[in-house]
Design a protein around this motif. Structure first.
Motif, PDB file in Angstrom:
ATOM      1  N   THR A 189       0.575  -2.017 -13.352  1.00 13.48           N
ATOM      2  CA  THR A 189       0.455  -2.976 -12.242  1.00 13.48           C
ATOM      3  C   THR A 189      -0.439  -4.143 -12.663  1.00 13.48           C
ATOM      4  O   THR A 189      -1.239  -4.021 -13.605  1.00 13.48           O
ATOM      5  N   GLY A 190      -0.306  -5.219 -11.907  1.00 13.34           N
ATOM      6  CA  GLY A 190      -1.163  -6.368 -12.146  1.00 13.34           C
ATOM      7  C   GLY A 190      -2.615  -6.055 -11.805  1.00 13.34           C
ATOM      8  O   GLY A 190      -3.539  -6.564 -12.450  1.00 13.34           O
ATOM      9  N   SER A 191      -2.804  -5.216 -10.807  1.00 13.51           N
ATOM     10  CA  SER A 191      -4.176  -4.861 -10.397  1.00 13.51           C
ATOM     11  C   SER A 191      -4.927  -4.199 -11.541  1.00 13.51           C
ATOM     12  O   SER A 191      -6.117  -4.448 -11.757  1.00 13.51           O
ATOM     13  N   GLU A 192      -4.223  -3.326 -12.257  1.00 18.79           N
ATOM     14  CA  GLU A 192      -4.863  -2.683 -13.413  1.00 18.79           C
ATOM     15  C   GLU A 192      -5.172  -3.715 -14.489  1.00 18.79           C
ATOM     16  O   GLU A 192      -6.227  -3.657 -15.126  1.00 18.79           O
ATOM     17  N   LEU A 194      -7.302 -16.243 -17.465  1.00 16.96           N
ATOM     18  CA  LEU A 194      -6.266 -16.785 -16.566  1.00 16.96           C
ATOM     19  C   LEU A 194      -5.435 -15.623 -16.052  1.00 16.96           C
ATOM     20  O   LEU A 194      -4.935 -14.817 -16.854  1.00 16.96           O
ATOM     21  N   ASP A 195      -5.298 -15.554 -14.750  1.00 19.63           N
ATOM     22  CA  ASP A 195      -4.434 -14.530 -14.165  1.00 19.63           C
ATOM     23  C   ASP A 195      -3.036 -15.154 -14.032  1.00 19.63           C
ATOM     24  O   ASP A 195      -2.758 -15.921 -13.112  1.00 19.63           O
ATOM     25  N   GLU A 196      -2.190 -14.802 -14.984  1.00 20.35           N
ATOM     26  CA  GLU A 196      -0.829 -15.381 -15.043  1.00 20.35           C
ATOM     27  C   GLU A 196       0.211 -14.372 -14.542  1.00 20.35           C
ATOM     28  O   GLU A 196       1.371 -14.404 -14.968  1.00 20.35           O
ATOM     29  N   GLY A 209       2.349  -9.887 -15.520  1.00 20.76           N
ATOM     30  CA  GLY A 209       2.912  -8.808 -14.690  1.00 20.76           C
ATOM     31  C   GLY A 209       4.264  -9.278 -14.207  1.00 20.76           C
ATOM     32  O   GLY A 209       4.929 -10.093 -14.853  1.00 20.76           O
ATOM     33  N   LYS A 210       4.691  -8.797 -13.071  1.00 26.31           N
ATOM     34  CA  LYS A 210       5.892  -9.255 -12.372  1.00 26.31           C
ATOM     35  C   LYS A 210       7.081  -9.531 -13.304  1.00 26.31           C
ATOM     36  O   LYS A 210       7.810  -8.606 -13.651  1.00 26.31           O
ATOM     37  N   ILE A 211       7.317 -10.802 -13.691  1.00 27.06           N
ATOM     38  CA  ILE A 211       8.538 -11.173 -14.413  1.00 27.06           C
ATOM     39  C   ILE A 211       8.719 -10.364 -15.699  1.00 27.06           C
ATOM     40  O   ILE A 211       9.843  -9.941 -16.015  1.00 27.06           O
TER      41      ILE A 211
HETATM   42  C1  PLP Z   1      -2.125 -13.490  -9.236  1.00 25.58           C
HETATM   43  C2  PLP Z   1      -1.964 -12.018  -9.028  1.00 25.58           C
HETATM   44  N1  PLP Z   1      -2.735 -11.171  -9.717  1.00 25.58           N
HETATM   45  C3  PLP Z   1      -2.628  -9.838  -9.575  1.00 25.58           C
HETATM   46  C4  PLP Z   1      -1.719  -9.297  -8.701  1.00 25.58           C
HETATM   47  C5  PLP Z   1      -1.608  -7.813  -8.540  1.00 25.58           C
HETATM   48  O1  PLP Z   1      -0.456  -7.332  -9.117  1.00 25.58           O
HETATM   49  P1  PLP Z   1       0.165  -5.935  -8.625  1.00 25.58           P
HETATM   50  O2  PLP Z   1       0.621  -6.138  -7.220  1.00 25.58           O
HETATM   51  O3  PLP Z   1       1.264  -5.660  -9.592  1.00 25.58           O
HETATM   52  O4  PLP Z   1      -0.944  -4.928  -8.729  1.00 25.58           O
HETATM   53  C6  PLP Z   1      -0.894 -10.137  -7.960  1.00 25.58           C
HETATM   54  C7  PLP Z   1       0.093  -9.592  -7.023  1.00 25.58           C
HETATM   55  O5  PLP Z   1       0.755 -10.264  -6.280  1.00 25.58           O
HETATM   56  C8  PLP Z   1      -1.025 -11.536  -8.117  1.00 25.58           C
HETATM   57  O6  PLP Z   1      -0.281 -12.385  -7.379  1.00 25.58           O
END
Ligand code: PLP
Length: 450
Positions: free
Chosen positions: A124-127, A243-245, A271-273
């Motif tokens: 996940t992006g949170s991690e 940078l949070d990309e 993350g995501k894409i």
């Molecule tokens: C900029 C950004 N960072 C981190 C996250 C967290 O990612 P995740 O939902 O996969 O944990 C998000 C989620 O939308 C985000 O938009």
């Protein structure tokens, strides 16, 4: 029609969803598995998705601008990816061991974004953002993290501060006050004020973390020089620039937004894409920093940063989906041209429409991302999260619900929209026509016309 009519219409169209939602509330807090998925009066339940459409359990089909939290750049379940996934399903879903598919995705990211000298995948992006700040603290031996007000980096505890308005109030229970002392907030797009805050904490400043374009807070662009100013400060003062990309990586071009904004972060997250529709996160950056996470180097714990990855990290399904998504994007550069143009014509089309209809609104965004904000006497333009939070959110919700109920167009209420390769210009026309219809109706009602 006015708002109550749209509300009634939504309820009559989503009867099965309503009853599922009542059941969901009994098992899930708030009836959802991600806070933002709830919207009033209750969210519809999705049965399936394909291309640019979401289908709910009640038989409604929505043109989807939410696109899986903006992750689905090729649209829902693109056959080119599902075919690869079907093949992989036969070979295994989770090996729990190292695999070649992860190498392919890793090297592809590295080729597209050379600053990803080293990468650690997670789910996940949170991690990913949690790991990034742990690495920053390890590399600098400092503790404080600066983030911007309204910046969203996922649910990791460290960064769960000054996310929602009012920013100075704790985000809720369960967060320890002492931890909060190690996170400082900055005002997005106010470099002078941000530098003052940073100056006061620089001796213990491990990193500044920021999204190149604020996503969750309202699709807000950085003003010229703001991000560069933060980067310069961090790098001059022995701190890292992160940078949070997670939203912006591979969103605007085949690479990261750091190229578009001419930035060179020490660490960044994706993350995501890059997951091609499956769960992913990644922390990337300079080898020198990332190697602190190398657990194969013998030594004591004092020279090593334990960041992990997790049970599902680099699972072959995600790796295949991600790699093949990037392959499609790389081999079809016209995708970016197309979706960025759709973004552009939506922003100009909506802006023109609102001014023609005398609706006080601003449409923000860049590339394929866009969002409508309704202004009021307190907020005259959207430059940071506070502006977005104090704009007319009620009107935005009503507009979004009217789009869902009467026009089968879905934006997650209150959130920005994203185009995918499944969209075309007709979708923009549909959105513009629906918007015109809604506001002419609202206006007629206000003026007493039927
Ligand atoms: C900029 C950004 N960072 C981190 C996250 C967290 O990612 P995740 O939902 O996969 O944990 C998000 C989620 O939308 C985000 O938009």
């Amino acid at each position: 029609m006015n708002y109550d009519d749209y509300l009634d219409l939504y309820k009559t169209k989503t009867f099965e969803s309503m009853s599922l939602y009542f059941r969901a509330r009994e098992i899930f807090p708030g009836g959802v598995s991600h806070n933002i998925r709830f919207f009033k009066p209750y969210p519809f339940f999705t049965l399936k998705s394909s291309g640019k459409f979401l289908h709910d359990v009640d038989g409604n089909k929505y043109l989807d601008f939410w696109n899986g939290h903006w992750a689905l750049i090729l649209g829902h379940s693109p056959p080119i990816i599902t075919k690869k996934l079907r093949k992989q399903l036969k070979k295994g879903t989770l090996f729990g061991t190292t695999n070649k598919a992860s190498l392919k995705l890793g090297w592809e990211i590295n080729k597209a974004i050379p600053s990803a000298e080293n990468i650690r995948f997670c789910s996940t992006g949170s991690e990913a953002t949690m790991y990034a700040i742990r690495l920053a603290r390890s590399a600098t031996r400092k503790r404080v993290i600066a983030k911007v007000e309204g910046g969203w980096h996922g649910f990791n505890t460290n960064l769960l501060q000054s996310v929602n308005y009012p920013y100075e109030v704790d985000e809720g229970l369960g967060l320890i006050e002492d931890e909060g002392h190690f996170v400082e907030s900055l005002q997005f797009n106010d470099l002078e004020r941000s530098l003052k805050v940073l100056e006061a904490i620089k001796d213990d400043l491990a990193a500044i973390i920021v999204e190149p374009v604020m996503g969750g807070a309202g699709c807000i662009l950085p003003q010229k020089g703001y991000l560069q100013g933060l980067q310069e400060f961090a790098q001059k003062n022995g701190s890292l620039f992160i940078l949070d990309e997670i939203v912006t990586g591979f969103r605007f071009s085949y690479g990261a937004a750091m190229d578009n904004f001419k930035l060179s972060p020490d660490l960044f997250t994706l993350g995501k894409i890059i997951g091609g529709g499956l769960p992913i996160g990644a922390v990337c950056g300079r080898k020198e920093i990332m190697k602190l996470a190398d657990a194969t180097i013998e030594g004591d714990k004092s020279t090593y940063c334990s960041i992990g990855g997790g049970t599902f990290s680099a699972n072959p399904l995600t790796m295949k989906a991600g790699f093949n998504t990037l392959k499609v994007l790389k081999n079809n550069h016209n995708i970016y041209e197309k979706i960025n143009t759709l973004g552009e014509i939506s922003r100009t089309g909506l802006s023109r429409l609102f001014s023609e209809l005398n609706i006080d609104a601003q449409v923000t965004g860049i590339g394929s991302l866009f969002m409508v904000h309704f202004l009021n006497e307190n907020v005259r333009s959207i430059n940071n999260a506070l502006d977005a939070a104090l704009s007319n959110k009620e009107m935005l919700h009503n507009y979004n619900l009217a789009l869902i109920a009467n026009h089968n167009i879905f934006f997650l209420p209150g959130k920005m929209g994203a185009f995918s390769n499944a969209n075309n210009k007709k979708d923009v026309s549909k959105l513009l026509e629906a918007t015109r219809n809604i506001f002419e109706n609202f206006n007629n009602k206000k003026n007493g016309k039927k």
